[in-house]
Design an enzyme around this catalytic site. Structure first.
Site, PDB file in Angstrom:
ATOM      1  N   HIS A   1       0.831  -1.200   0.000  1.00  0.00           N
ATOM      2  CA  HIS A   1       0.000   0.000   0.000  1.00  0.00           C
ATOM      3  C   HIS A   1       0.871   1.258   0.000  1.00  0.00           C
ATOM      4  O   HIS A   1       0.689   2.158  -0.828  1.00  0.00           O
ATOM      5  CB  HIS A   1      -0.937  -0.021   1.206  1.00  0.00           C
ATOM      6  CG  HIS A   1      -1.561   1.308   1.530  1.00  0.00           C
ATOM      7  ND1 HIS A   1      -2.446   1.934   0.684  1.00  0.00           N
ATOM      8  CD2 HIS A   1      -1.427   2.133   2.610  1.00  0.00           C
ATOM      9  CE1 HIS A   1      -2.828   3.085   1.224  1.00  0.00           C
ATOM     10  NE2 HIS A   1      -2.223   3.235   2.392  1.00  0.00           N
TER      11      HIS A   1
ATOM     12  N   HIS B   1       4.054   7.039   5.427  1.00  0.00           N
ATOM     13  CA  HIS B   1       2.866   7.741   5.937  1.00  0.00           C
ATOM     14  C   HIS B   1       2.069   6.956   6.970  1.00  0.00           C
ATOM     15  O   HIS B   1       1.341   7.541   7.759  1.00  0.00           O
ATOM     16  CB  HIS B   1       1.963   8.206   4.786  1.00  0.00           C
ATOM     17  CG  HIS B   1       1.054   7.158   4.225  1.00  0.00           C
ATOM     18  ND1 HIS B   1       1.431   6.335   3.195  1.00  0.00           N
ATOM     19  CD2 HIS B   1      -0.208   6.799   4.553  1.00  0.00           C
ATOM     20  CE1 HIS B   1       0.440   5.518   2.912  1.00  0.00           C
ATOM     21  NE2 HIS B   1      -0.575   5.769   3.723  1.00  0.00           N
TER      22      HIS B   1
ATOM     23  N   GLU C   1       2.229   5.908  14.594  1.00  0.00           N
ATOM     24  CA  GLU C   1       0.884   5.814  15.138  1.00  0.00           C
ATOM     25  C   GLU C   1       0.789   6.656  16.398  1.00  0.00           C
ATOM     26  O   GLU C   1       0.815   6.158  17.507  1.00  0.00           O
ATOM     27  CB  GLU C   1       0.492   4.360  15.410  1.00  0.00           C
ATOM     28  CG  GLU C   1       0.267   3.514  14.163  1.00  0.00           C
ATOM     29  CD  GLU C   1      -0.853   4.044  13.238  1.00  0.00           C
ATOM     30  OE1 GLU C   1      -1.729   4.780  13.711  1.00  0.00           O
ATOM     31  OE2 GLU C   1      -0.799   3.709  12.039  1.00  0.00           O
ATOM     32  N   ASP C   2       0.744   7.966  16.201  1.00  0.00           N
ATOM     33  CA  ASP C   2       0.404   8.847  17.289  1.00  0.00           C
ATOM     34  C   ASP C   2       1.324   8.758  18.500  1.00  0.00           C
ATOM     35  O   ASP C   2       0.911   9.010  19.608  1.00  0.00           O
ATOM     36  CB  ASP C   2      -1.051   8.580  17.731  1.00  0.00           C
ATOM     37  CG  ASP C   2      -1.605   9.754  18.528  1.00  0.00           C
ATOM     38  OD1 ASP C   2      -1.094  10.871  18.335  1.00  0.00           O
ATOM     39  OD2 ASP C   2      -2.519   9.543  19.336  1.00  0.00           O
TER      40      ASP C   2
ATOM     41  N   ASP D   1      -3.185   8.474  -1.034  1.00  0.00           N
ATOM     42  CA  ASP D   1      -3.491   7.438  -0.049  1.00  0.00           C
ATOM     43  C   ASP D   1      -4.953   7.008  -0.212  1.00  0.00           C
ATOM     44  O   ASP D   1      -5.279   5.823  -0.303  1.00  0.00           O
ATOM     45  CB  ASP D   1      -3.243   8.019   1.356  1.00  0.00           C
ATOM     46  CG  ASP D   1      -3.565   7.039   2.476  1.00  0.00           C
ATOM     47  OD1 ASP D   1      -3.351   5.833   2.289  1.00  0.00           O
ATOM     48  OD2 ASP D   1      -4.022   7.507   3.537  1.00  0.00           O
TER      49      ASP D   1
ATOM     50  N   ASP E   1     -22.466  14.619 -25.065  1.00  0.00           N
ATOM     51  CA  ASP E   1     -21.027  14.403 -25.144  1.00  0.00           C
ATOM     52  C   ASP E   1     -20.550  13.255 -24.269  1.00  0.00           C
ATOM     53  O   ASP E   1     -19.909  13.460 -23.266  1.00  0.00           O
ATOM     54  CB  ASP E   1     -20.282  15.692 -24.778  1.00  0.00           C
ATOM     55  CG  ASP E   1     -21.017  16.458 -23.691  1.00  0.00           C
ATOM     56  OD1 ASP E   1     -21.913  15.872 -23.063  1.00  0.00           O
ATOM     57  OD2 ASP E   1     -20.697  17.625 -23.480  1.00  0.00           O
TER      58      ASP E   1
END
Ligand code: MN
Length: 573
Positions: A48, A72, A76-77, A138, A260
């Site tokens: 991922h 990213h 975790e905090d 993401d 269109d």
């Protein structure tokens, strides 16, 4: 994916060699951090972050951006691991990862929270545009793999959030392609039946359309050649499903009115060639009135530029053309990411006024953010006082339900109300902005949450015309005032009037007189006819004229009827 394969992908995206060390460190770190994690699909979790980083690379973000994308989901905090990131990858990457970790806490919990989510997104945007770009990528990959999510309810929620927060955000950032892709990915889950219907219909219609566009290609090229225009690229693209569906819903689900399904796209070297191409198309085929759009002279608020026209093409088939330069084409895909790349490369854009104004609001946003950092506000205060000039000449304000209303700069609550609905506009009695009462002359700012207070049967007043900035609001106020005066004036301004007519007795006299009143749209209150033993009956009519002039006109018309002897006017008691 091995590092060797990964670097090949980076090459394909045109990522420069310097900075590859940083990316490699992040690549290895991500593998370690997500070592025993898997996605719902059963794939290793790290796939991922790799996928997201490659999407980010394709948008030409720099090495720090690509590294941050790889990292990213690693923090975790807790501050310890952010510290590790800072030590290992430096402050630039740490800033981005921190921003992404903060943005992750935005949880969509129904419409009432959408407002807050939007605000936090803009906050992150102000800090560093790359955070939001990475976040969008993401979300893109999460949408691409949403089918593996085991809970239907959650799939729906995530898709809805994509439609209501991420797609509009991409649109406002000028990332037109990202917006359309997100919408189509979400469409499937939010409106599954409609999605199925649309895709099946389009699949049937597209091949035929494709064949047709192939037949006009040589005619077009010949025409361009004669004018010395050499197109860099001529292609066609099918419209996106979600936008077709939105159009269909507006047009009563009538496919015949969708003109269109596919459009021809012509890319030429400069702006001059764009207009020359438009000229060639219009000499070859007759344009549909009202369908020529010059987004080069007047770019869309999100910066989009192109010439659009729709013509009666070969065999009278209605066909849309989009004409643009390679820069405009790239900007339509990359939006703000392209702008960011310019800035980084220390290059100025092509210098045209449209180009330099395009993302001026981004600079404003950053300036403002710098001011904030110098001050001593807490982040809560910062959120509360968040006022972002998101577009140079556009603002967006939010309804309490989180719907975004786009308005020009200096717009007032009156504009806001009429842009929601003319009924709300007409009945406006007051307004709260971010929970505080404001006068109706108040200038709205981007990010404001605006709550309109209404009062049944209230009518707009003349002075609102001064307060309204948009033509939409002004027009609606004018028409409401007109309606009001039609309703009120007769009773107020004019007394009831009685006309007494002496005329020769004849069949149809009363009918002729009534017809004249009907012609003036006047309701007759009473009509009496007395013969009093003579051949000349007296007809008496009671009515309320709109003004004296009208009474005169009625008299003149009645005089012209056959057999009229005399007309007297007297005020009715
Ligand atoms: Mn993620």
């Amino acid at each position: 994916m091995s590092w060797e394969e990964y670097t090949k992908q980076l090459d394909r995206c045109g990522v420069p060699q310097d900075g590859r060390d940083l990316i490699k460190q992040a690549f290895l770190f991500a593998h370690q951090a997500h070592e025993n994690q898997t996605r719902f699909s059963g794939e290793p979790y790290v796939n991922h972050t790799i996928n997201v980083s490659l999407k980010v690379a394709a948008l030409r973000l720099n090495a720090a951006g690509i590294a941050a994308a790889l990292l990213h989901d690693t923090v975790e905090d807790d501050k310890a691991s952010l510290k590790t990131i800072r030590k290992k990858f430096g402050p630039e990457v740490a800033l981005l990862v921190n921003g992404l970790t903060k943005v992750k806490k935005i949880k969509y919990q129904g419409v009432e929270r959408q407002v807050e989510s939007m605000r936090k997104m803009f906050l992150a945007l102000a800090e560093d545009i790359r955070v939001v770009i990475i976040k969008l990528m993401d979300r893109m990959h999460n949408m691409e793999t949403l089918e593996y999510h085991p809970k239907e309810e959650k799939r729906k929620r995530i898709a809805l959030e994509t439609l209501e927060i991420y797609a509009p955000l991409a649109d406002r950032l000028g990332m037109w392609n990202v917006k359309s892709q997100l919408e189509d990915l979400a469409f499937k889950y939010v409106y599954p039946e409609e999605y199925k219907w649309i895709t099946e219909e389009v699949k049937e219609k597209i091949p035929e359309r494709e064949k047709y566009l192939e037949t006009i290609l040589p005619i077009l090229k010949k025409g361009l050649n004669k004018e010395g225009v050499r197109p860099l690229e001529v292609s066609w693209r099918a419209k996106h499903y979600y936008s077709i569906w939105k159009k269909l819903s507006k047009k009563g689900m009538d496919w015949g009115r969708i003109k269109d399904l596919a459009a021809m796209r012509i890319i030429v070297k400069d702006i001059e060639a764009c207009y020359a191409t438009l000229g060639v198309i219009h000499t070859l085929w007759r344009p549909l009135p009202g369908r020529i759009k010059d987004y080069i002279a007047l770019p869309k608020p999100n910066g989009y530029q192109s010439l659009h026209t729709t013509v009666f093409c070969e065999n009278g088939k209605i066909t849309e053309f989009q004409i643009r330069t390679p820069e405009m084409h790239r900007d339509a895909d990359f939006g703000i990411a392209a702008h960011w790349a310019y800035e980084m490369a220390g290059k100025k854009s092509d210098g045209s006024p449209a180009q330099s104004q395009k993302f001026a609001w981004v600079r404003q946003l950053q300036e403002w953010q710098k001011d904030f950092k110098k001050g001593k506000q807490s982040s809560q205060e910062f959120l509360d006082s968040l006022k972002i000039d998101f577009f140079k000449d556009r603002i967006f304000a939010l309804t309490p339900k989180g719907d975004v209303i786009d308005l020009p700069e200096d717009a007032t609550p009156i504009d806001f109300a009429y842009h929601i609905h003319s009924e709300i506009g007409d009945q406006t009695s007051g307004c709260k902005v971010n929970g505080r009462m404001v006068p109706l002359s108040h200038s709205l700012k981007s990010g404001d949450v605006v709550e309109m207070l209404i009062q049944k049967n209230k009518k707009p007043s003349q002075e609102w015309l001064e307060l309204a900035k948009t033509s939409l609001a002004k027009n609606r106020i004018r028409s409401a005032i007109k309606k009001k005066s039609l309703l009120l004036r007769p009773q107020a301004a004019q007394p009831r009037t009685e006309l007494v007519i002496t005329a020769a007795n004849r069949v149809g006299l009363i009918k002729d007189i009534s017809a004249i009143f009907a012609g003036f749209r006047i309701n007759i209150e009473s009509i009496k006819s007395e013969t009093a033993g003579t051949d000349y009956p007296i007809v008496s009519i009671v009515f309320t004229p709109k003004n004296e002039e009208q009474t005169e006109k009625i008299k003149t018309r009645i005089k012209k009827l056959p057999g009229i002897e005399n007309i007297n006017l007297k005020p009715h008691r």
